[in-house]
Motif scaffolding. Sequence first.
Motif, short mmCIF file in Angstrom:
data_model
loop_
_atom_site.label_atom_id
_atom_site.label_comp_id
_atom_site.label_asym_id
_atom_site.label_seq_id
_atom_site.Cartn_x
_atom_site.Cartn_y
_atom_site.Cartn_z
N VAL A 1 -12.02 27.94 17.66
CA VAL A 1 -11.04 28.99 17.37
C VAL A 1 -9.63 28.46 17.57
N SER A 2 -9.43 27.66 18.62
CA SER A 2 -8.10 27.08 18.87
C SER A 2 -7.68 26.18 17.72
N VAL A 3 -8.62 25.37 17.22
CA VAL A 3 -8.33 24.52 16.06
C VAL A 3 -7.98 25.38 14.85
N PHE A 4 -8.75 26.43 14.63
CA PHE A 4 -8.51 27.33 13.50
C PHE A 4 -7.12 27.95 13.57
N ILE A 5 -6.73 28.41 14.76
CA ILE A 5 -5.41 29.03 14.93
C ILE A 5 -4.31 28.04 14.61
N GLN A 6 -4.44 26.80 15.11
CA GLN A 6 -3.41 25.80 14.86
C GLN A 6 -3.34 25.45 13.38
N GLN A 7 -4.50 25.42 12.72
CA GLN A 7 -4.51 25.14 11.29
C GLN A 7 -3.78 26.22 10.50
N ILE A 8 -3.97 27.47 10.89
CA ILE A 8 -3.24 28.56 10.23
C ILE A 8 -1.74 28.40 10.43
N LEU A 9 -1.33 28.11 11.65
CA LEU A 9 0.09 27.97 11.94
C LEU A 9 0.70 26.77 11.24
N ASP A 10 -0.10 25.72 11.04
CA ASP A 10 0.39 24.52 10.37
C ASP A 10 0.31 24.61 8.84
#
Length: 585
Positions: free
Chosen positions: A98-107
Motif C-alpha cells: 500500500v505504501s508503494v502504491f501511495i507513492q506511485q500515485i503521488l509520483d
Amino acid sequence: MGGLEDDEPPSKRVKASSRELKGLSNGKSLKEPASCSFGASMARPLASQGDDEVIGSKGVKKVEFVRIIAEALYSLGYSKTGACLEEESGIPFHSSTVSVFIQQILDGNWDGSLASLHKIGIVDESIIKSASFIILQQKFFELLDHEKLMEALKTLRTEISPLSIKSNRVRELSSFILSPTYRITDGISGQGMVKSKPRSELLEDLQKLFPPTVMIPDRRLLQLIEQALDLQREACLFHNSSVGETSLFTDHHCGRDQIPSQTVQILQDHHNEVWYLQFSQNGKYLASSSSDNSAIIWEVDLDGKVSLKHRLIGHQKPVSCLSWSPDDDQILTCGEEEVVRRWDVSSGKCLQVYEKGLVGLISCSWSPDGKCVFSGLTDKSIIMWDLDGKEIECLKGHKTIRISDLQITSDGKLIITICKETMILLLDRESRAERCIEEDQMIVSFTLSRDNKYLLVSLVNEELHLWSIQGHVRLVARYKGHRRSRFIVRACFGGLEQAFIASGSEDSQVYIWHRGSGELIETLGGHSGAVNCISWNPANPHMLASASDDRSIRIWGLKQLHSKRKGKEKSLSNNGIHYCNGATV
C-alpha cells in the motif's frame, strides 16, 4: 538496533492523511523525516502478536487499534511520533504494498500504480475496475493539461474504454478531445485549459473507494470518539443544553436541573378554559386559544418574560386550534366547526376570513411557502385556499374526521390528517399516493417532529405512540403515565434536538419523558384543572408552556439555583446558563 540514519525517511512509508497530502503538488514525492530508526525493512508484526490479538473486554483487535492511533498521529502532524509507534509496536500503518502504491500515485507512476492495485488486498473486482478508472482518468487529464492530445486519446481508447464501465463518463472524456469546447477558461490567466485535480485529492477519492482494512479512513479515531460522545448524550436522560465544553476525561452527565420544571409565570388573561397553545418557530411569541371565543398572542422578551401583545376577537365559537405562518408574521385561528381567520402578528388585525358555505371548519395549517392555507372540513374533506380566500383545491372523500389535526411537512410533500378514528393518513400531494398509520385504539391527536421524520400520536387508552414515517411506517416507542378519559389532550416534542416528549393530562399535571429511552423523568404539578395542551419553545430548550381548564397558562423554566460567592448567597434566576455534566453558573 541497526537501521537508517535519523535524517533518512522510513523505507517506502507514506502517510495517507488528507490534511498533509493536500499540500503536495503533482509529481512531488512525499518525504517524511522520522526520529526513530528502523531495520532494513518496514516495521513488521511481531511473532507474538498476531492479527487476532485483542485488547480490552470488547474484543478490540490490537493491530487495528494501533493503526488507528498511528493515523490520528499522522493526521495531527506528529509524523515522528507516528513513526516511533510503528517501530516500537512492530505494526505498520500501511502494508509495504500500500505504501508503494501511495507513492506511485503521488509520483504519477500510473502503470506502476495499476500493477500495485492488484496486490494491495482488494478482492472485489468491481472496486479494482472503479479504482483503475479513477487513476486513468487522472492520467488522461494530466496529459491534456500538458497538451499531449494524442497520448490522452490513446489512454482513452486502449486503457479507459476497455474497462467497460461508466460509458456516459467515457463519452464526456472523448468530447474533451473531439470538441474545442472541452477547454475551461482559467480565471487568472484567461487561458483555455482542462484542470486535473491534485494527486493528494486523487488519493482521497481512492481511499473512500477502498475497504478500510486497506486504507484507514481519514480521522477514524476522531470519528469513533465523536460517535461515543453522541451515544453518551443520547443516553443522558437530562441532556438539554448545547452550552459548555465536552471533556474526554469524564463520562457525559447532566443534572435534573436541565429540565424546565418550575413555574416561573402564570398567565390568566383568558376568561374560560384554554384549549390550545403554540410557540412561534423563532420562539419570540406564544399563541393560545380558548373556549372564551378568543385567541391571544403573547410576546416573549429576551429575559423569558411573557406579556400579552394582542387579544384576537372575532370568532363566534370556541377557538379550537391555531397555526403560525412559516415566517411567524401571521397566524391562523380556527373556530370550532366555524371559520378560519388569518391575523397579522404585528398589528393584531384580521386580514382574511376563510369559510365554505354551511360547512364548518375544524383544523388549519399553512403551506411551507406561506402562500396557501389548508383546513379540514366537517364534511370530511380538505380544502386549500390562496391568501385572498380563493379556493385552489378540495380533496374529497374520507380525508379527515370531525375532530382532527392537520399538518403539512416542511417540504410540502405530505398532508397528514386523521382519516378514521383509528387511522392517520399520509397523503403525497404530487402522486396522491396514500400511506396509513393504523392504531388499535381511538386517536385523540398527533403532532409532527421538526425534522418531518416522526409522528407522535396520542391515544384514548392513555398511551403516546412514536411512529417513524420515513419510508416504511413503523412504531418506534411508547410512552405511558399520563391520564386521559374525556377530553382532547395534546403532546409535543421539545428540548434540545427534540430529545423529550411532553404531554398534558386530565389529572392536572404535565408529564415529561426522555424520548430515546421512554423513561418518565418529570411530573409537573401546579394546575387545578385538566392540562389540555403543551408547547416547548423551539428556540429555548429551558422554556415550556402548558394550557389548562383552570383558565391559566403556566410558563415553566429551570429551577432557581443558589450559589455562595464572597460569603454572600447569590440567587440565580432560571435564565442562568446551565452547562452539561451537571455544572451551572
